[in-house]
Design a protein around this motif. Structure first.
Motif, PDB file in Angstrom:
ATOM      1  N   GLU A  34      12.381  60.639 -17.190  1.00 24.72           N
ATOM      2  CA  GLU A  34      11.343  61.246 -16.361  1.00 24.72           C
ATOM      3  C   GLU A  34      10.963  60.311 -15.212  1.00 24.72           C
ATOM      4  OE1 GLU A  34       6.939  63.169 -17.056  1.00 24.72           O
ATOM      5  OE2 GLU A  34       7.890  61.909 -18.546  1.00 24.72           O
ATOM      6  N   ASP A  35      10.721  60.927 -14.070  1.00 23.77           N
ATOM      7  CA  ASP A  35      10.278  60.152 -12.926  1.00 23.77           C
ATOM      8  C   ASP A  35       8.770  59.938 -13.035  1.00 23.77           C
ATOM      9  OD1 ASP A  35      10.676  60.445  -9.333  1.00 23.77           O
ATOM     10  OD2 ASP A  35       9.670  58.987 -10.569  1.00 23.77           O
ATOM     11  N   ARG A  36       8.400  58.875 -13.735  1.00 24.82           N
ATOM     12  CA  ARG A  36       6.990  58.711 -14.054  1.00 24.82           C
ATOM     13  C   ARG A  36       6.151  58.351 -12.832  1.00 24.82           C
ATOM     14  NH1 ARG A  36       6.253  59.269 -19.257  1.00 24.82           N
ATOM     15  NH2 ARG A  36       8.063  59.125 -20.592  1.00 24.82           N
ATOM     16  N   GLU A  38       6.333  59.625 -10.088  1.00 21.57           N
ATOM     17  CA  GLU A  38       5.985  60.829  -9.343  1.00 21.57           C
ATOM     18  C   GLU A  38       5.128  61.791 -10.148  1.00 21.57           C
ATOM     19  OE1 GLU A  38       8.217  64.759  -7.644  1.00 21.57           O
ATOM     20  OE2 GLU A  38       9.375  62.942  -7.993  1.00 21.57           O
ATOM     21  N   ASN A  39       5.381  61.833 -11.466  1.00 24.53           N
ATOM     22  CA  ASN A  39       4.823  62.946 -12.207  1.00 24.53           C
ATOM     23  C   ASN A  39       3.750  62.606 -13.221  1.00 24.53           C
ATOM     24  OD1 ASN A  39       6.491  65.142 -11.223  1.00 24.53           O
ATOM     25  ND2 ASN A  39       8.163  63.912 -12.051  1.00 24.53           N
ATOM     26  N   VAL A  40       3.605  61.346 -13.547  1.00 26.52           N
ATOM     27  CA  VAL A  40       2.732  61.071 -14.677  1.00 26.52           C
ATOM     28  C   VAL A  40       1.277  61.415 -14.353  1.00 26.52           C
ATOM     29  CG1 VAL A  40       2.162  58.645 -14.112  1.00 26.52           C
ATOM     30  CG2 VAL A  40       2.317  59.377 -16.479  1.00 26.52           C
ATOM     31  N   ARG A  41       0.670  62.091 -15.300  1.00 26.76           N
ATOM     32  CA  ARG A  41      -0.765  62.426 -15.226  1.00 26.76           C
ATOM     33  C   ARG A  41      -1.191  62.954 -13.862  1.00 26.76           C
ATOM     34  NH1 ARG A  41      -2.872  61.379 -19.840  1.00 26.76           N
ATOM     35  NH2 ARG A  41      -2.070  59.738 -21.166  1.00 26.76           N
ATOM     36  N   ARG A  42      -0.609  64.103 -13.539  1.00 28.98           N
ATOM     37  CA  ARG A  42      -0.984  64.700 -12.263  1.00 28.98           C
ATOM     38  C   ARG A  42      -2.258  65.521 -12.389  1.00 28.98           C
ATOM     39  NH1 ARG A  42       3.855  68.142 -11.007  1.00 28.98           N
ATOM     40  NH2 ARG A  42       3.999  68.113 -13.239  1.00 28.98           N
ATOM     41  N   ASP A  43      -2.747  65.591 -13.613  1.00 32.58           N
ATOM     42  CA  ASP A  43      -3.906  66.436 -13.837  1.00 32.58           C
ATOM     43  C   ASP A  43      -5.171  65.798 -13.260  1.00 32.58           C
ATOM     44  OD1 ASP A  43      -5.366  68.017 -16.701  1.00 32.58           O
ATOM     45  OD2 ASP A  43      -4.913  68.732 -14.723  1.00 32.58           O
TER      46      ASP A  43
ATOM     47  N   GLY B  20      -0.332  68.755 -14.578  1.00 31.11           N
ATOM     48  CA  GLY B  20       0.987  68.801 -15.198  1.00 31.11           C
ATOM     49  C   GLY B  20       0.980  68.095 -16.532  1.00 31.11           C
ATOM     50  N   PHE B  21       2.035  68.314 -17.305  1.00 28.30           N
ATOM     51  CA  PHE B  21       2.168  67.640 -18.590  1.00 28.30           C
ATOM     52  C   PHE B  21       2.640  66.206 -18.348  1.00 28.30           C
ATOM     53  CE2 PHE B  21       2.984  72.153 -19.866  1.00 28.30           C
ATOM     54  CZ  PHE B  21       1.827  72.299 -20.612  1.00 28.30           C
ATOM     55  N   SER B  22       2.103  65.290 -19.132  1.00 21.34           N
ATOM     56  CA  SER B  22       2.411  63.881 -18.888  1.00 21.34           C
ATOM     57  C   SER B  22       3.805  63.510 -19.367  1.00 21.34           C
ATOM     58  CB  SER B  22       1.370  62.994 -19.575  1.00 21.34           C
ATOM     59  OG  SER B  22       1.434  63.171 -20.978  1.00 21.34           O
ATOM     60  N   SER B  23       4.390  64.302 -20.239  1.00 22.35           N
ATOM     61  CA  SER B  23       5.722  63.962 -20.740  1.00 22.35           C
ATOM     62  C   SER B  23       6.434  65.212 -21.241  1.00 22.35           C
ATOM     63  CB  SER B  23       5.617  62.948 -21.883  1.00 22.35           C
ATOM     64  OG  SER B  23       5.083  63.577 -23.025  1.00 22.35           O
ATOM     65  N   ARG B  24       7.726  65.041 -21.473  1.00 23.06           N
ATOM     66  CA  ARG B  24       8.527  66.142 -22.013  1.00 23.06           C
ATOM     67  C   ARG B  24       8.028  66.538 -23.397  1.00 23.06           C
ATOM     68  NH1 ARG B  24      14.228  64.237 -22.144  1.00 23.06           N
ATOM     69  NH2 ARG B  24      13.618  63.180 -24.043  1.00 23.06           N
ATOM     70  N   GLN B 182      -3.090  68.682 -18.939  1.00 24.75           N
ATOM     71  CA  GLN B 182      -2.741  67.606 -19.856  1.00 24.75           C
ATOM     72  C   GLN B 182      -3.855  67.338 -20.861  1.00 24.75           C
ATOM     73  OE1 GLN B 182      -0.116  66.014 -20.717  1.00 24.75           O
ATOM     74  NE2 GLN B 182      -1.186  64.609 -22.089  1.00 24.75           N
ATOM     75  N   VAL B 259       6.148  70.705 -15.540  1.00 26.69           N
ATOM     76  CA  VAL B 259       7.043  69.702 -16.112  1.00 26.69           C
ATOM     77  C   VAL B 259       7.653  68.867 -14.992  1.00 26.69           C
ATOM     78  CG1 VAL B 259       9.084  69.353 -17.552  1.00 26.69           C
ATOM     79  CG2 VAL B 259       7.577  71.281 -17.982  1.00 26.69           C
ATOM     80  N   GLY B 260       7.854  67.577 -15.261  1.00 28.17           N
ATOM     81  CA  GLY B 260       8.458  66.690 -14.274  1.00 28.17           C
ATOM     82  C   GLY B 260       9.764  67.249 -13.716  1.00 28.17           C
TER      83      GLY B 260
END
Lengths: 44, 533
Positions: A34-36, A38-43, B20-24, B182, B259-260
């Motif tokens: 996963e591209d963290r 870019e994507n981690v915890r976007r909430d 978004g979800f933090s992980s798969r 999330q 999802v990422g």
């Protein structure tokens, strides 16, 4: 339980739960990283 | 055109705002939570038993592999590539298709308002289980003392015993939704799904230890091979897979959009599909082991006690709980599992609506939650906490499932496959990070096999409903809460689609960064014709 019922129960368990196990193993082995950044915890 | 470098830099910001979800792992648990619902527990066992027993495994697996998982991957591809709720994703596929997304949103809104009522019943029954409040007559207790159901009519007579748990369910759901993708949905799934599996496993172990459990499993798994020649059995298998997987009405599109970008959606889809079926199998074993005990205790055959749906949960199971050793524990586990499975499915249904409202009108999470959740809760309370709630619920559930979900799923699949001809692009998207790769076989299954199977299920259901009035309800009830609703949904959907998008919304094609061909920071793409409206 009859032999036929036992056989079909074992077949169903093997195929469905075995399929789940295979799918999980496959995902772990081939799942992309996963591209963290870019994507981690976007909430918000 | 909006797909400029300026638009591209705005895209990650828009995604951050969506959440978004933090992980798969969180996404997979949330998707399993959505797929595993009340139907897994109270529908699958009886469908399997009625349609060939052990032999049903064959059509069930065929349906899972040829229609269920391919359709699930199609939903994932649409949402993951287009990074939006159902309406936004369809609008990005082609602007004229946006109405399909709103049609799905409308269906989810309707499902949410009655699904919450069933969860409220299960919540109340979790506590009833402690002292077996239903006494010696579970059926009379459920319809009489608990629901206070009278003649088939629509009334405003509130039943406090339903109203209070229903309010609690809605409060819990609104809190989860307000917390976000999330921290709300994801965190709930992280806790609830393992608890659900452990609790149901404990229930199954307890059921298997009951005297007569073997007879129940014998009834469930003894194969009737002649059933395989019946078209209705195959239709039942495809119908079960379809309804069970939560595909075709926006949920998986919405979840996939969270999802990422670099996730393996094919592998995730296989895990979700098999996990859903794995839970159904577990439910079948637990439910029929318990039914076998009940049959033996009453000195009757299993077919005399086998049932599904509300009858299984609120009539048969209370009778089992009353007679089983440690019945209170069995009851708390069973109804507790219904509540947990129901809540995780309900939040996924509501999220379809909230996500669409946020995308379209650019509202905050809290505003969208209140704008969607409060009207839904009020409607739910008005319609289903009254003495006529059971009848309205039964009719709405039947028609929304048979002619709402089925039709919109069929139309969407045909539109994406044949009118928009988007399967190649969607398959390519899945293959960027997904394994195993999807190709011609997936396109064939998605464009021909799955729609054909759904069409057969739909025709058989329509034939039955036109031959005899559903459950012999009065025509006005079926017309108002059945046919009128399913006809109104697409009309309303395409009307809402005419409202303008919030300023700056990227339309016409996937947003920058979704495909390798249009990475973040890229300039105009070939199919971007206007961007905003």
């Amino acid at each position: 339980m009859s032999t036929a019922a036992i056989v079909m129960m074992v077949v169903a368990m093997t195929v469905i739960w075995g399929g789940l196990a295979l799918a999980m193993v496959s995902l772990v082995r081939h799942g992309a990283v996963e591209d963290r950044t870019e994507n981690v915890r976007r909430d918000l | 055109m909006s797909t400029t470098s300026e638009g591209a830099t705005a895209q990650p910001e828009q995604e951050r705002r969506r959440g978004g979800f933090s992980s798969r792992r969180v996404f997979i648990l949330a998707a399993i939570g959505s797929a595993v619902g009340l139907g897994n527990i109270w529908r699958f066992p009886y469908v399997a038993y009625e349609n060939g027993g052990g032999a049903f495994v064959l059509p069930y697996l065929v349906a899972l592999l040829t229609a269920g998982i391919p359709f699930l991957l199609l939903d994932y591809a649409i949402g993951h590539r287009h990074r939006g709720s159902a309406p936004l994703s369809f609008a990005r596929l082609r602007r004229g298709a946006e109405g399909l997304g709103w049609w799905q949103v409308g269906i989810c809104f309707l499902i949410a308002i009655y699904y919450a009522a069933v969860i409220a019943w299960a919540l109340r029954y979790t506590f009833f289980s402690l002292d077996q409040a239903w006494g010696a007559d579970p059926e009379g207790f459920f319809f009489g003392e608990f629901l206070q159901a009278g003649d088939v009519q629509v009334t405003a007579d509130v039943v406090p015993g339903v109203l209070v748990p229903l309010v609690l369910v809605w409060l819990a759901v609104l809190v989860i939704m307000a917390l976000g993708v999330q921290r709300g949905i994801g965190a709930t799934s992280l806790v609830f799904i393992p608890v659900l599996v452990l609790a149901f496993a404990a229930l199954v172990v307890q059921a298997l230890l009951l005297p007569g459990a073997g007879a129940g499993l014998d009834a469930l798994f003894t194969p009737d091979w002649s059933a395989l020649t019946s078209a209705s059995v195959w239709a039942a298998a495809f119908g079960q897979i379809f309804f069970s997987l939560s595909v075709g009405f926006g949920i998986m599109i919405t979840y996939a959009s969270y999802v990422g970008r670099r996730e393996d959606m094919v592998g995730s889809g296989l895990v979700v599909g098999f996990a859903n079926s794995g839970f159904e199998l577990l439910a079948g074993i637990g439910v029929f082991a318990a039914l076998g005990f009940m049959a033996q205790a009453n000195g009757v055959a299993v077919d005399e006690v086998a049932s599904d749906g509300i009858g299984l949960a609120f009539v048969a199971f209370p009778a089992i709980i009353s007679e089983a050793p440690a019945g209170a524990l069995l009851g708390v586990l069973f109804f507790g599992c219904l509540v947990i499975a129901g809540i995780t499915s309900l939040v996924s249904v509501i999220e379809v609506v909230i996500s669409a409202v946020r995308d379209k009108f650019d509202t905050s999470r809290l505003t969208a939650t209140l704008a969607v959740g409060v009207p839904a809760a009020v409607l739910s309370l008005v319609l289903f906490s009254t003495t006529s709630g059971i009848y309205v619920l039964d009719v709405v559930d039947h028609f929304v499932n048979q002619y709402g979900i089925l039709v919109v799923a069929l139309v969407s699949m045909l539109a994406v496959s044949w009118a928009l001809r988007a399967l190649t692009g969607l398959g390519d998207h899945l293959n960027v990070h997904g394994r195993p790769r999807v190709g011609t076989g997936w396109r064939l299954l998605t464009s021909v096999v799955a729609p054909a199977a759904l069409a057969v299920v739909l025709v058989l259901a329509l034939r039955d409903d036109l031959a005899t009035a559903y459950e012999d309800y009065p025509s006005w009830l079926l017309l108002v809460f059945g046919w009128a609703l399913v006809v109104a949904l697409p009309l309303v959907g395409f009307l809402v689609a005419r409202l303008p998008w919030r300023a700056g919304t990227h339309l016409d094609g996937p947003p920058p960064g979704s495909d390798p061909a249009t990475p973040l920071g890229a300039t105009t793409t070939g199919h971007d014709e206007g961007g905003t409206r």
